[in-house]
Design a protein around this motif. Structure first.
Motif, short mmCIF file in Angstrom:
data_model
loop_
_atom_site.label_atom_id
_atom_site.label_comp_id
_atom_site.label_asym_id
_atom_site.label_seq_id
_atom_site.Cartn_x
_atom_site.Cartn_y
_atom_site.Cartn_z
N CYS A 160 0.91 -1.28 -0.31
CA CYS A 160 0.18 -0.05 0.11
C CYS A 160 0.87 1.51 -0.33
O CYS A 160 1.28 1.25 0.82
N CYS A 220 -6.72 1.54 -3.91
CA CYS A 220 -6.88 0.95 -2.05
C CYS A 220 -7.83 1.20 -1.44
O CYS A 220 -8.03 1.92 -0.82
N CYS A 222 -7.85 0.08 1.90
CA CYS A 222 -7.20 -0.24 3.53
C CYS A 222 -7.75 0.94 4.65
O CYS A 222 -8.01 1.90 4.09
N CYS A 225 -5.50 4.30 3.85
CA CYS A 225 -5.75 4.85 2.85
C CYS A 225 -7.27 6.35 3.14
O CYS A 225 -7.69 7.23 2.97
ZN ZN Z 1 -3.60 1.47 1.77
#
Ligand code: ZN
Length: 385
Positions: A160, A220, A222, A225
């Motif tokens: 990431c 992404c 996650c 993010c």
């Molecule tokens: Zn991420």
């Protein structure tokens, strides 16, 4: 956001080393720096070839192959010395296959070739990292990690770009390579997100139709993010109804990769007087790779025409377009998939790329060349002005 973190890190660093070290610290981060003479300047022609990992070939055979390449007009080679699993140089932080780079570097230099170390950047298939740090990896819009549910192929485990730990891991590789004497440059491959949409000519190979962005290929999402984007805009990207239409969310992801290139990796290479180049996509939006904004020394766009249902005309057209879009005016070397092209088409593409303003081509790959193709390439290169 990542950019702010970068600034904070720099300040902390300056503070830590004290006022006396400030100018030194600032210098190592600020372009431009003096590069090896004549390199990386638009207008100077350079012909490149990617060489897939090949660590079991003898010195004599490499000498023979390098002589063929040099004779045909190749100026620079790109050996694949890190494939996201193993390093083929004496790395201290990656699992080492064989010290292949150390074997071929002196032989290539003796043949008059520049050597640029070709490394995978964002994918990471080093077992220890995958097992110990699964949180470093990208997560799709369905909430699935690329560790457990990689898109398309098993090795699509991407780090990431919002995680400083991930930058550090990549930076360490660039740092090790930049210390190698005699190496001309570091070449970044896979410096991007996973493809949200595959090139149209490749989709049938995976038996999929991607007529729009689908959540299982969209990264992404996650926690880092999502939190960073929310802090910046007040919006949780998971709540966006159609992310493919959200310019701010797209730009946020382009900027994450641009930040890694311009602020994290490039200063390391330039600090050791190495050139930095990248293998990049013509359909850059589909991989969140806004390379027109990168301050690199050259770009090798992978103009693999058949993946886009195009021909030599398409290669020329893309080369022209890409040169025009460059923010910093770096040279563009058209990447040719020589396995997809006949000997005549290779010659035609070399000339068409030059006519479009390209500074040369890069052949993918040495393994897909043969005597007839080298001979045709040589004639075409010799005819260039
Ligand atoms: Zn991420």
């Amino acid at each position: 956001m990542a950019e702010e973190r970068g600034v904070v890190n720099r300040r902390d660093f300056a503070k830590a080393i004290g006022i006396a070290g400030l100018s030194l610290a600032a210098k190592s981060y600020l372009p431009p720096i003096k590069l090896p003479s004549g390199d990386g300047k638009p207008g100077k022609l350079k012909q490149w070839v990617w060489i897939g990992t090949d660590a079991d070939t003898s010195d004599d055979e490499w000498k023979r192959r390098f002589a063929v390449m040099r004779d045909a007009g190749i100026d620079a080679i790109l050996p694949e010395i890190y494939n996201s699993r193993q390093a083929f140089y004496q790395s201290r932080h990656l699992p080492v296959g064989q010290p292949w780079l150390e074997q071929i570097l002196p032989l290539a230099k003796e043949a008059g070739l520049e050597v640029h170390a070709w490394m995978w950047t964002m994918p990471c298939n080093v077992d220890e990292v995958v097992e110990k740090h699964p949180e470093w990896f990208v997560v799709n819009r369905l909430g699935e990690s690329s560790v457990t549910n990689p898109a398309y192929v098993r090795y699509y485990k991407f780090l990431c770009p919002s995680r400083p730990e991930a930058w550090e891991f990549v930076r360490e590789t660039v740092s090790e390579l930049s210390e190698i004497d005699g190496l001309s440059g570091v070449h970044l491959d896979y410096i991007r997100y996973p493809d949200v949409i595959l090139p149209v000519g490749l989709q049938p190979r995976y038996h999929i139709v991607q007529d729009r962005e689908y959540p299982q290929y969209d990264y992404c999402y996650c926690d880092v993010c999502r939190a960073d984007f929310k802090k910046k805009t007040g919006v949780d990207p998971k709540e966006i109804a159609d992310p493919s239409e959200d310019q701010a969310w797209k730009q946020f992801r382009y900027d994450r990769i641009t930040h890694i290139v311009n602020e994290i990796l490039l200063p390391v290479a330039h600090g050791r007087k190495k050139l930095m180049t990248a293998a990049v996509f013509p359909n850059w939006k589909d991989v969140r790779q806004e390379w027109s904004q990168w301050r690199l020394d050259g770009f090798l766009p992978m103009l693999y025409a058949k993946f886009y249902n195009g021909g030599v005309d398409w290669i020329a057209e893309k080369t022209k377009e890409e040169l025009k879009s460059q923010r910093y005016g770096a040279p563009v070397y058209s990447g040719l998939s020589v396995g997809q092209l006949s000997a005549d088409e290779i010659a035609e593409a070399v000339r068409a790329s030059r006519a479009a303003g390209g500074s040369g081509v890069s052949l993918f790959s040495a393994q897909a060349m043969n005597d007839v193709k080298w001979s045709s390439f040589k004639t075409a290169v010799a005819s260039l002005k």
